[in-house]
Design an enzyme around this catalytic site. Sequence first.
Site, PDB file in Angstrom:
ATOM      1  N   THR A 557       9.064  13.675 -11.720  1.00 10.70           N
ATOM      2  CA  THR A 557       8.136  12.985 -12.611  1.00 10.70           C
ATOM      3  C   THR A 557       7.717  11.642 -12.013  1.00 10.70           C
ATOM      4  O   THR A 557       8.161  11.265 -10.929  1.00 10.70           O
ATOM      5  CB  THR A 557       8.787  12.723 -13.979  1.00 10.70           C
ATOM      6  OG1 THR A 557       9.729  11.641 -13.852  1.00 10.70           O
ATOM      7  CG2 THR A 557       9.503  13.948 -14.504  1.00 10.70           C
ATOM      8  N   LYS A 581       8.203   7.103  -7.180  1.00  8.94           N
ATOM      9  CA  LYS A 581       8.263   5.887  -6.378  1.00  8.94           C
ATOM     10  C   LYS A 581       8.747   4.655  -7.134  1.00  8.94           C
ATOM     11  O   LYS A 581       8.954   3.604  -6.545  1.00  8.94           O
ATOM     12  CB  LYS A 581       6.867   5.591  -5.790  1.00  8.94           C
ATOM     13  CG  LYS A 581       6.429   6.594  -4.746  1.00  8.94           C
ATOM     14  CD  LYS A 581       5.020   6.345  -4.268  1.00  8.94           C
ATOM     15  CE  LYS A 581       4.002   7.066  -5.111  1.00  8.94           C
ATOM     16  NZ  LYS A 581       4.076   8.529  -5.033  1.00  8.94           N
ATOM     17  N   GLU A 608      12.110  11.042   0.540  1.00  6.46           N
ATOM     18  CA  GLU A 608      11.125  11.250   1.610  1.00  6.46           C
ATOM     19  C   GLU A 608       9.718  11.409   1.052  1.00  6.46           C
ATOM     20  O   GLU A 608       8.745  10.893   1.613  1.00  6.46           O
ATOM     21  CB  GLU A 608      11.510  12.492   2.418  1.00  6.46           C
ATOM     22  CG  GLU A 608      10.603  12.791   3.592  1.00  6.46           C
ATOM     23  CD  GLU A 608      10.707  11.765   4.698  1.00  6.46           C
ATOM     24  OE1 GLU A 608       9.809  10.888   4.774  1.00  6.46           O
ATOM     25  OE2 GLU A 608      11.689  11.815   5.464  1.00  6.46           O
ATOM     26  N   VAL A 611       6.518   8.677   0.207  1.00  9.91           N
ATOM     27  CA  VAL A 611       5.483   8.114   1.094  1.00  9.91           C
ATOM     28  C   VAL A 611       4.516   9.171   1.610  1.00  9.91           C
ATOM     29  O   VAL A 611       3.310   9.063   1.417  1.00  9.91           O
ATOM     30  CB  VAL A 611       6.126   7.349   2.272  1.00  9.91           C
ATOM     31  CG1 VAL A 611       5.062   6.891   3.273  1.00  9.91           C
ATOM     32  CG2 VAL A 611       6.912   6.149   1.759  1.00  9.91           C
ATOM     33  N   ALA A 613       4.595  12.752   1.152  1.00  8.40           N
ATOM     34  CA  ALA A 613       4.783  14.098   0.615  1.00  8.40           C
ATOM     35  C   ALA A 613       5.759  14.861   1.516  1.00  8.40           C
ATOM     36  O   ALA A 613       6.933  14.517   1.573  1.00  8.40           O
ATOM     37  CB  ALA A 613       3.463  14.824   0.451  1.00  8.40           C
ATOM     38  N   LEU A 615       5.612  14.981   4.847  1.00  4.69           N
ATOM     39  CA  LEU A 615       5.703  14.408   6.199  1.00  4.69           C
ATOM     40  C   LEU A 615       7.035  13.670   6.390  1.00  4.69           C
ATOM     41  O   LEU A 615       7.472  12.946   5.494  1.00  4.69           O
ATOM     42  CB  LEU A 615       4.558  13.428   6.443  1.00  4.69           C
ATOM     43  CG  LEU A 615       3.149  14.016   6.518  1.00  4.69           C
ATOM     44  CD1 LEU A 615       2.127  12.899   6.712  1.00  4.69           C
ATOM     45  CD2 LEU A 615       3.041  15.022   7.653  1.00  4.69           C
ATOM     46  N   LYS A 684       3.798   2.681  -1.513  1.00  3.46           N
ATOM     47  CA  LYS A 684       4.242   3.401  -0.317  1.00  3.46           C
ATOM     48  C   LYS A 684       4.485   2.450   0.859  1.00  3.46           C
ATOM     49  O   LYS A 684       5.490   2.583   1.571  1.00  3.46           O
ATOM     50  CB  LYS A 684       3.212   4.461   0.065  1.00  3.46           C
ATOM     51  CG  LYS A 684       3.151   5.634  -0.907  1.00  3.46           C
ATOM     52  CD  LYS A 684       2.074   6.638  -0.516  1.00  3.46           C
ATOM     53  CE  LYS A 684       2.043   7.837  -1.460  1.00  3.46           C
ATOM     54  NZ  LYS A 684       1.006   8.823  -1.088  1.00  3.46           N
ATOM     55  N   GLY A 799      -0.677  17.216  -2.470  1.00 11.16           N
ATOM     56  CA  GLY A 799      -0.637  18.618  -2.908  1.00 11.16           C
ATOM     57  C   GLY A 799       0.740  19.014  -3.351  1.00 11.16           C
ATOM     58  O   GLY A 799       1.752  18.562  -2.798  1.00 11.16           O
TER      59      GLY A 799
END
Length: 817
Positions: A557, A581, A608, A611, A613, A615, A684, A799
């Site tokens: 969430t 975040k 992880e 920032v 998704a 990556l 981020k 996404g």
Amino acid sequence: MQVLKFGGTSVATPKNIELIRKILDEKTANSPVVVVVSAFGGITTLLLECGKQAAGGDENYSKPLAEITQRHIQMVKSLIGLKNQGKTLSKIRILLNELEDIYRGIYLIRELSPKTIDRILSFGEIASSTIINDAFQDKGYNCRLANCQELIKTNSQYTRAQLKKEETYKRIRKHFRESEASVTFAPGFIGSDDEGNTTTLGRGGSDFTAAIFAAALKVKQLEIWTDVSGMMTADPRIVRSAYVIRQITYEEAMELSHFGAKVIYPPTIQPVMEHDIPVLIKNTFHKDDPGTIITRDVPAGEDRLIRGLSSISNIALLNFSGSGMIGVPEYSHRFFKALSAASVNVILITQASSEHSICVGISMDDAKNARQAIESEFQVELHASRIDPLLIEENLSIVALVGSSMKEQVGVSGKMFSTLGQNGVNIKAIAQGSSEKNISVVIESNEVKKALNSLHESFFLSDKKKLNLFIIGVGNVGKAFLSQIKKQRSYLSKYHHVDLCVAALANSKKMYFESSGISLSNWERDLKEKGSKMNLKKFLEEMDTMNLRNSIFIDNTADEMIANCYEDVLKMSISVVTPNKIACTQSIEKFISLKKTGLRYKSKFLYETNVGAGLPVISTLSDLIKSGDEINRIEAVLSGSLNFIFNNYNGERPFAEIVKQAMSEGYTEPDPRIDLSGIDVKRKILILIRESVINMEMEDITTIGFIPETCMNAPTVDAFLSSLLDHEDHFRALYQKADKSGKKLKYVASFNKGKAETGIRMIERGHPFYQLEGKDNIVTFNTRRYPEQPLVIKGAGAGADVTASGIFADIMRIANS
């Protein structure tokens, strides 16, 4: 000669006794058989309960007595034909009448002595062996009933009588020299003293009886038939992955039995061990299962270090300490003498080398007597403050790791303590014998399930690790994540030996728990129909109460209240994985506190997806810092939604339409102002700065806005989109200015020389950001090791599927840690 013993469950019903008949048909074809039987299942408990009620003056003692009577009469009628029923019923009624008279006496004098307890408990085995023997005679078997009160001689220590071995063996051998029976039935558990008084052999007495017969007759093998298929690596009621131990040594079996494994009891081992007689544990209900064989030595090539895990509950710890004890040996002597005088059995002992304290584990039932005995013995020293008041901790359990090969292997205890520590199990006391056949730890009773499962997984299933997932948030990201788990479970199990179990699911309305795992085929229906009303506090309490090993809390969430509970979760030794975040962008003090809490409680805090998704941005940065590199500059396009918008806007279609497209394709939040304000990007870059071990707050980052204020202040999303349309000239002008100079618009976050900012930049051709397409993100790190050509991380940054894969990656990092 063969000796077989059948336990209470094996003789509990006529159907079960028919199974015994089939087993004996195979055995009697080879040689005569001695069959030791227990009381019918549950009868011993009823006999004792009836006695306690009578001694307490409760007239209702007749109720369990009536049940005892009914059970035995029904067994006679079910097992024996009408022709021979009368004779057996007569025997049983004589026994039951005598039993009733004894209970009446107990009720009148209100006393239940150990001697009387032995007398009433003996009726269970005497009655069962009488009925079973007569039932087999009725079926035409050449069988005979042995009188164990004549054969097995003991001292007069009632309820735990000690065997008089030589005399007993002599009587047994004489009896069987004179017997021509193919099958001899014998009641387990009972004997008699020199005065002819009935005695019992204590816990596991029927097994002990069988071992006595086996040793006296020097048989080739003793068979113990029970309701399980052998000794198991752990209690299968607690550890579902427990399995049967094919072969085990006498000493290992005794250690496991001492620490709670009830398949066989320590006294049973001693007689057979003296004569090297193997003991075979078999399952009455699955007679073809191989079972467990107990021998002096395990065959060569059997290299498992640990044979099994066991536990004892209802433990109390006595902590006896004081500065006056140092260097004074009499304290230990007096301490144990006082406990012995009070008949307190010491289960575990540990003493500090400083001689300042002694810690012993005892049954909680003995705690009150132990306190009185110690305080009476040391009243002078207590008054003079030479010793401290006795400290008693209750509601504890002992978990024991058993294996005779442990002494030959370094690191077993370290692995045990590490496994428990990683799962947040606090160890109260430790004991390891010099023989190094077991390592015992005392823990809270509510931690036993997690401890046993964690240790079993670590030592017996080291090739497979089970992770229990508690998931809040089943929207787009949550659904994608659950779909990925369902798809990958068999692959992960087969190739990575990881078992992912979803133990809980929750959305804003419902929460649903299932410790054995929620079906991922019907989770939406189950959450809706079986779930209870969502309450965050109750969710956390239930997660804590379930106390599952390798637990991970997953927050999908953007909820601030949930983010604020992470520290409490980490204190439960439960790891946290989240794309939320908020926790990482609160004050630097809170951020550092979360990190420290995770370290202290051996739990992981992984984010992880905060920032990039899916990556590997944070993990890469973390590896750089851990290896000693230093960050000089960070530049990044961190909003997949903003990158999608600027890559698709060329002044031909209104900016508002491109925003609507991004919304419809799921690249933005439901309210796109959250994305367009740049607050997400600001969070981020702050996380990346903090991961670079640089302390910074949100307000230290400069934000250069590009959306007119009147648009941002619109009352609704529809009004906001309409306002964007009204300001199309503003957005077209921004695009045309960049296009004329051969540049592209990108929303960039940067950190350089202690300063950070976010905002639109015009990116020239040749820059790593220029060719960034679609919804991709990109991050560049200029470091001491990468001073000129930066380290570049690039890929899809938005996404549901990509974010879910990032969450999955964090979970696998925990699995592999």
